[in-house]
Scaffold this motif. Structure first.
Motif, mmCIF file in Angstrom:
data_model
loop_
_atom_site.group_PDB
_atom_site.id
_atom_site.type_symbol
_atom_site.label_atom_id
_atom_site.label_comp_id
_atom_site.label_asym_id
_atom_site.label_seq_id
_atom_site.Cartn_x
_atom_site.Cartn_y
_atom_site.Cartn_z
ATOM 1 N N SER A 19 -18.035 0.078 1.900
ATOM 2 C CA SER A 19 -17.695 -1.439 1.460
ATOM 3 C C SER A 19 -16.260 -1.708 1.152
ATOM 4 C CB SER A 19 -18.566 -2.043 0.665
ATOM 5 O OG SER A 19 -18.235 -1.422 -0.531
ATOM 6 N N TRP A 20 -15.841 -2.818 1.415
ATOM 7 C CA TRP A 20 -14.601 -3.364 0.961
ATOM 8 C C TRP A 20 -14.088 -2.941 -0.601
ATOM 9 C CZ3 TRP A 20 -10.544 -4.407 3.935
ATOM 10 C CH2 TRP A 20 -9.395 -5.096 3.494
ATOM 11 N N LYS A 21 -15.011 -3.196 -1.441
ATOM 12 C CA LYS A 21 -14.797 -2.630 -2.724
ATOM 13 C C LYS A 21 -14.378 -1.209 -3.021
ATOM 14 C CE LYS A 21 -17.904 -6.062 -4.762
ATOM 15 N NZ LYS A 21 -19.136 -5.962 -5.723
ATOM 16 N N GLN A 22 -14.920 -0.444 -1.965
ATOM 17 C CA GLN A 22 -14.326 0.971 -1.860
ATOM 18 C C GLN A 22 -12.718 1.273 -1.399
ATOM 19 O OE1 GLN A 22 -17.487 3.531 0.095
ATOM 20 N NE2 GLN A 22 -18.930 2.850 -1.634
ATOM 21 N N VAL A 23 -12.403 0.625 -0.743
ATOM 22 C CA VAL A 23 -10.996 0.669 -0.143
ATOM 23 C C VAL A 23 -9.975 0.587 -1.155
ATOM 24 C CG1 VAL A 23 -9.432 -0.520 1.195
ATOM 25 C CG2 VAL A 23 -11.810 -0.653 1.739
ATOM 26 N N PRO A 24 -8.944 1.535 -1.385
ATOM 27 C CA PRO A 24 -8.113 1.813 -2.480
ATOM 28 C C PRO A 24 -7.391 0.361 -2.568
ATOM 29 C CG PRO A 24 -8.407 3.786 -1.271
ATOM 30 C CD PRO A 24 -9.228 2.679 -0.381
ATOM 31 N N SER A 25 -6.996 0.183 -3.521
ATOM 32 C CA SER A 25 -5.998 -1.182 -3.774
ATOM 33 C C SER A 25 -4.920 -0.814 -3.170
ATOM 34 C CB SER A 25 -5.645 -1.305 -5.269
ATOM 35 O OG SER A 25 -5.150 -0.440 -5.922
ATOM 36 N N GLY A 26 -4.132 0.330 -2.841
ATOM 37 C CA GLY A 26 -2.968 0.754 -2.194
ATOM 38 C C GLY A 26 -3.015 0.531 -0.838
ATOM 39 N N VAL A 27 -4.100 0.590 -0.205
ATOM 40 C CA VAL A 27 -4.298 0.298 1.184
ATOM 41 C C VAL A 27 -4.164 -1.419 1.453
ATOM 42 C CG1 VAL A 27 -5.998 0.618 2.977
ATOM 43 C CG2 VAL A 27 -5.741 2.352 1.617
ATOM 44 N N LYS A 28 -4.962 -1.828 0.557
ATOM 45 C CA LYS A 28 -4.965 -3.461 0.449
ATOM 46 C C LYS A 28 -3.558 -4.121 0.337
ATOM 47 C CE LYS A 28 -9.523 -3.616 -1.264
ATOM 48 N NZ LYS A 28 -10.512 -4.193 -2.446
ATOM 49 N N ASP A 29 -2.868 -3.492 -0.548
ATOM 50 C CA ASP A 29 -1.406 -3.953 -0.918
ATOM 51 C C ASP A 29 -0.645 -3.416 0.306
ATOM 52 O OD1 ASP A 29 -2.115 -4.865 -3.373
ATOM 53 O OD2 ASP A 29 -1.378 -2.831 -4.562
ATOM 54 N N LEU A 30 -0.955 -2.536 1.240
ATOM 55 C CA LEU A 30 -0.138 -2.120 2.281
ATOM 56 C C LEU A 30 -0.284 -3.238 3.411
ATOM 57 C CD1 LEU A 30 1.747 -0.162 3.855
ATOM 58 C CD2 LEU A 30 -0.406 1.089 4.370
ATOM 59 N N ILE A 31 -1.307 -3.642 3.467
ATOM 60 C CA ILE A 31 -1.698 -4.647 4.469
ATOM 61 C C ILE A 31 -0.850 -6.128 3.962
ATOM 62 C CG2 ILE A 31 -3.747 -6.176 5.418
ATOM 63 C CD1 ILE A 31 -5.580 -3.936 5.195
ATOM 64 N N TRP A 32 -1.233 -6.350 2.913
ATOM 65 C CA TRP A 32 -0.434 -7.499 2.498
ATOM 66 C C TRP A 32 1.014 -7.525 2.614
ATOM 67 C CZ3 TRP A 32 -0.285 -12.418 1.766
ATOM 68 C CH2 TRP A 32 0.623 -12.911 0.655
ATOM 69 N N GLU A 33 1.574 -6.389 2.369
ATOM 70 C CA GLU A 33 3.122 -6.022 2.534
ATOM 71 C C GLU A 33 3.421 -6.223 3.784
ATOM 72 O OE1 GLU A 33 4.037 -2.418 0.677
ATOM 73 O OE2 GLU A 33 3.734 -3.280 -1.421
#
Length: 331
Positions: A19-33
């Motif tokens: 699920s998306w909740k299991q995706v590390p916050s660092g990966v999400k921040d990388l997408i946003w950056e």
């Protein structure tokens, strides 16, 4: 930009996460950056950007599931190798296949299929979106937003042949056409809150998180009250501007009063020096006055400036002395 977000979601997020909740916050921040490196995006849209990535990541996994897993259940040996051209490692693919073949996933999948069948008004916009679709059919739109929303929703459910499929959809389209005609003739008046032609035709209120026929990130609270919201914003903005101007005026007045008070003090100081200099003329020519005052008579009055010792004055005092108005007032 949405296409780019989809590419980032497929490349940066491993499909082995359940699920998306299991995706590390660092990966999400990388997408946003990464999005911000290519597009000028308001920081307040970060949550919306990541929600979009989540949706596209799930769609990507659904594509892999139906195209490379469910279609090959009769040939289990073909499930061992990841599909070519998708950049998926063997370990991630093995974990993904195992999760998709589990009983828990099959249960969730069956529930979602039932929910999907309840949607009797599926749109046919593909990945275009309502905003771009509205630009394409701009010639059919008018100045009435209630009519426009109904038309966009209606046209968005037309197939390539220009037809509507399904009895429920056809019935809703007939109601929309009837209400649009009544509105144009001035016979339809909707006074209920958050209600217009489309919601009346579909006999259902808008969901709290979206408005049908408009697009994402537009809430009913904003859409149906945009006039009052804009008006309130303009009133608040005007009030803030007036308060700012009033504060600036008060500061200027305060500064002016301070300058006037300082000027009065210096004038009183100079007047005292003049009086002292005039008195010293009768007793000592070497006093603080540089010249003698000529005697005055009614027939011929001649006044010369009596200047105090300039070595005792600062620049502001000298500026006052150089002003002829000061001597006229003083004399």
């Amino acid at each position: 930009m949405q296409s780019y977000i989809g590419i980032l979601a497929r490349e940066k997020v491993r499909i082995s996460y359940k699920s998306w909740k299991q995706v590390p916050s660092g990966v999400k921040d990388l997408i946003w950056e990464s999005v911000n490196l290519s597009y000028n995006v308001d920081p307040r849209w970060k949550k919306g950007c990541l929600n979009s990535a989540n949706s596209k990541w799930r769609q990507y996994k659904a594509l892999l599931t139906h195209k490379f897993i469910f279609s090959k259940l009769a040939k289990p040996e073909e499930l061992k190798e990841p599909p070519i051209g998708y950049g998926i490692t063997r370990d991630d693919w093995s974990a993904f296949v195992i999760s998709r073949m589990s009983d828990d996933f099959k249960k969730v999948s069956d529930e979602q299929k039932k929910r999907r069948k309840q949607n009797v008004y599926p749109h046919r916009l593909a990945r275009k979106g309502y905003a771009r679709f509205a630009d394409e059919i701009g010639d059919e739109l008018c100045d009435d937003e209630e009519i426009n929303r109904a038309i966009i929703w209606k046209k968005g459910r037309m197939n390539k042949k220009g037809q509507f499929e399904g009895d429920d959809l056809k019935m809703a389209i007939e109601k929309i056409d009837d209400y649009v005609q009544q509105k144009r003739e001035g016979k339809l008046h909707l006074e209920e809150a958050n209600t217009d032609i489309l919601s009346k035709a579909l006999s259902s209120e808008e969901h709290s998180g979206r408005v049908r026929g408009v697009g994402g990130y537009v809430t009913p609270t904003f859409y149906f009250n945009v006039g009052s919201i804009v008006q309130k914003h303009l009133v608040d903005e005007q009030f803030i501007l007036q308060q700012k101007e009033l504060m600036e005026a008060k500061i200027l007045i305060s500064q002016q009063n301070a300058r006037i008070s300082n000027q009065d003090e210096r004038i009183q100081k100079l007047e005292a020096m003049f009086r002292k200099g005039a008195c010293d003329l009768d007793t000592d020519e070497k006093g603080s006055c540089s010249v003698k005052l000529h005697p005055m008579s009614d027939e011929n009055i001649k006044i010369e400036k009596c200047v105090p010792n300039i070595e005792t004055l600062d620049d502001d005092d000298m500026q006052i002395l150089n002003n002829d108005d000061f001597f006229q007032v003083y004399i």
